[in-house]
Design a protein around this motif. Structure first.
Motif, mmCIF file in Angstrom:
data_model
loop_
_atom_site.group_PDB
_atom_site.id
_atom_site.type_symbol
_atom_site.label_atom_id
_atom_site.label_comp_id
_atom_site.label_asym_id
_atom_site.label_seq_id
_atom_site.Cartn_x
_atom_site.Cartn_y
_atom_site.Cartn_z
ATOM 1 N N GLY A 17 0.826 -1.213 0.000
ATOM 2 C CA GLY A 17 0.000 0.000 0.000
ATOM 3 C C GLY A 17 0.857 1.259 0.000
ATOM 4 O O GLY A 17 0.580 2.225 -0.726
ATOM 5 N N MET A 18 1.912 1.265 0.804
ATOM 6 C CA MET A 18 2.826 2.402 0.863
ATOM 7 C C MET A 18 3.547 2.590 -0.471
ATOM 8 O O MET A 18 3.632 3.696 -1.001
ATOM 9 N N PHE A 19 4.025 1.484 -1.040
ATOM 10 C CA PHE A 19 4.832 1.595 -2.259
ATOM 11 C C PHE A 19 4.008 2.044 -3.465
ATOM 12 O O PHE A 19 4.504 2.799 -4.304
ATOM 13 N N ILE A 21 1.457 3.986 -3.398
ATOM 14 C CA ILE A 21 1.173 5.416 -3.242
ATOM 15 C C ILE A 21 2.430 6.234 -3.552
ATOM 16 O O ILE A 21 2.361 7.260 -4.246
ATOM 17 N N HIS A 22 3.566 5.785 -3.079
ATOM 18 C CA HIS A 22 4.815 6.479 -3.434
ATOM 19 C C HIS A 22 5.016 6.491 -4.952
ATOM 20 O O HIS A 22 5.474 7.480 -5.520
ATOM 21 N N HIS A 23 4.674 5.383 -5.597
ATOM 22 C CA HIS A 23 4.785 5.315 -7.054
ATOM 23 C C HIS A 23 3.913 6.393 -7.707
ATOM 24 O O HIS A 23 4.323 7.061 -8.652
ATOM 25 N N HIS A 63 -2.966 13.888 2.947
ATOM 26 C CA HIS A 63 -3.560 12.779 3.697
ATOM 27 C C HIS A 63 -2.503 11.725 4.052
ATOM 28 O O HIS A 63 -2.447 11.230 5.177
ATOM 29 N N HIS A 64 -1.647 11.423 3.101
ATOM 30 C CA HIS A 64 -0.601 10.419 3.314
ATOM 31 C C HIS A 64 0.364 10.875 4.425
ATOM 32 O O HIS A 64 0.667 10.126 5.348
ATOM 33 N N HIS A 65 0.809 12.107 4.324
ATOM 34 C CA HIS A 65 1.763 12.625 5.322
ATOM 35 C C HIS A 65 1.109 12.760 6.697
ATOM 36 O O HIS A 65 1.740 12.488 7.725
ATOM 37 N N THR A 67 -1.339 10.907 7.922
ATOM 38 C CA THR A 67 -1.433 9.559 8.498
ATOM 39 C C THR A 67 -0.086 9.151 9.094
ATOM 40 O O THR A 67 -0.011 8.613 10.198
ATOM 41 N N GLU A 68 0.977 9.414 8.369
ATOM 42 C CA GLU A 68 2.306 9.040 8.869
ATOM 43 C C GLU A 68 2.644 9.810 10.141
ATOM 44 O O GLU A 68 3.092 9.230 11.136
ATOM 45 N N ASP A 69 2.424 11.132 10.105
ATOM 46 C CA ASP A 69 2.809 11.983 11.248
ATOM 47 C C ASP A 69 1.954 11.732 12.481
ATOM 48 O O ASP A 69 2.420 11.877 13.608
ATOM 49 N N HIS A 141 14.361 8.626 1.262
ATOM 50 C CA HIS A 141 14.805 8.591 2.662
ATOM 51 C C HIS A 141 13.853 7.735 3.505
ATOM 52 O O HIS A 141 14.271 6.914 4.311
ATOM 53 N N GLU A 142 12.557 7.943 3.263
ATOM 54 C CA GLU A 142 11.562 7.163 3.991
ATOM 55 C C GLU A 142 11.715 5.663 3.691
ATOM 56 O O GLU A 142 11.685 4.820 4.594
ATOM 57 N N GLU A 143 11.895 5.344 2.407
ATOM 58 C CA GLU A 143 11.986 3.925 2.031
ATOM 59 C C GLU A 143 13.262 3.269 2.564
ATOM 60 O O GLU A 143 13.236 2.106 2.978
HETATM 61 FE FE LIG Z 1 5.056 7.372 2.789
#
Ligand SMILES: [Fe+2]
Length: 226
Positions: A17-19, A21-23, A63-65, A67-69, A141-143
């Protein structure tokens, strides 16, 4: 590993799911750089469509950021060592660093959506290249670092809760209809199949219903991309 991806840390959690979205973020950044470079300043109709599309990108990124934060980094924080805490602090700091760069691009789109101005277009090109470069670096960096911590410290049950949170945003109907084709568009077929299998019938239905319209609008919006 998807095109442009920096790393796929091994571990118990399925980070598909993360990958994907990054794509989608990476694909959009490339498309926006190409569109801002190739679209004539006076083509107000295209700039209006690009402005609209930029807001959609911003909604999904925000939204993605968020959720992460709010959900992922805080949960990890109590479990990681000093080096891990530095990585998580960097993730949040980078999110804050990226926000004004994106806002500046948004201003450029908003101006060009109302009237043609080559100086504005040229400065938007500079800003867009810089914003894309910064966001590309952040994703890498995140990956390479933050997702290593996810694999080391979160259980699959916890990760699933995150996935559910991340799937639920407060979207408008239009954003909701765009979300699935936005994720799927341009993904390698193998990854599309994997995602359809993982995510179940609702995602498959939203993809079937919206894929053609989304592709048509993408082609129109980015028609002058170089
Ligand atoms: Fe991410």
């Amino acid at each position: 590993m998807l095109p442009g991806q920096a790393a796929a840390p091994a571990g118990p959690n399925d980070l598909t799911g993360m990958f994907v979205i990054h794509h989608a973020f990476r694909r959009d950044l490339r498309a926006f750089v190409a569109a801002v470079t190739g679209t004539p300043a006076g083509d107000t109709v295209s700039w209006r469509a690009l402005h609209d599309r930029w807001r959609l990108f911003g909604t999904f990124l925000h939204h993605h950021h968020t959720t992460e934060d709010e959900a992922i980094w805080p949960l990890l924080l109590s479990r990681v060592d000093e080096a891990g805490r530095e990585t998580l602090a960097a993730m949040e700091a980078e999110h804050h660093e990226i926000d004004p760069l994106l806002a500046a691009c948004g201003d450029g789109f908003a101006t060009l959506a109302t009237h043609g101005d080559e100086d504005v277009r040229a400065s938007l090109e500079v800003r867009m290249v810089a914003a894309a470069e910064r966001l590309h670096r952040h994703l890498a960096h995140e990956e390479t670092e933050a997702l290593v911590l996810v694999q080391a410290h979160l259980t699959p049950a916890e990760w699933e809760v995150m996935e559910e949170k991340s799937a639920k945003g407060s979207y408008t109907f239009r954003e909701l209809m765009a979300l699935v084709p936005w994720i799927m568009y341009g993904l390698p077929v193998e990854a599309q199949r994997r995602l359809l299998k993982l995510a179940g019938p609702t995602l498959a239905l939203l993809w079937r219903v919206n894929r053609r319209g989304f592709a048509r609008r993408e082609a129109a919006t980015f028609r002058s991309a170089v």
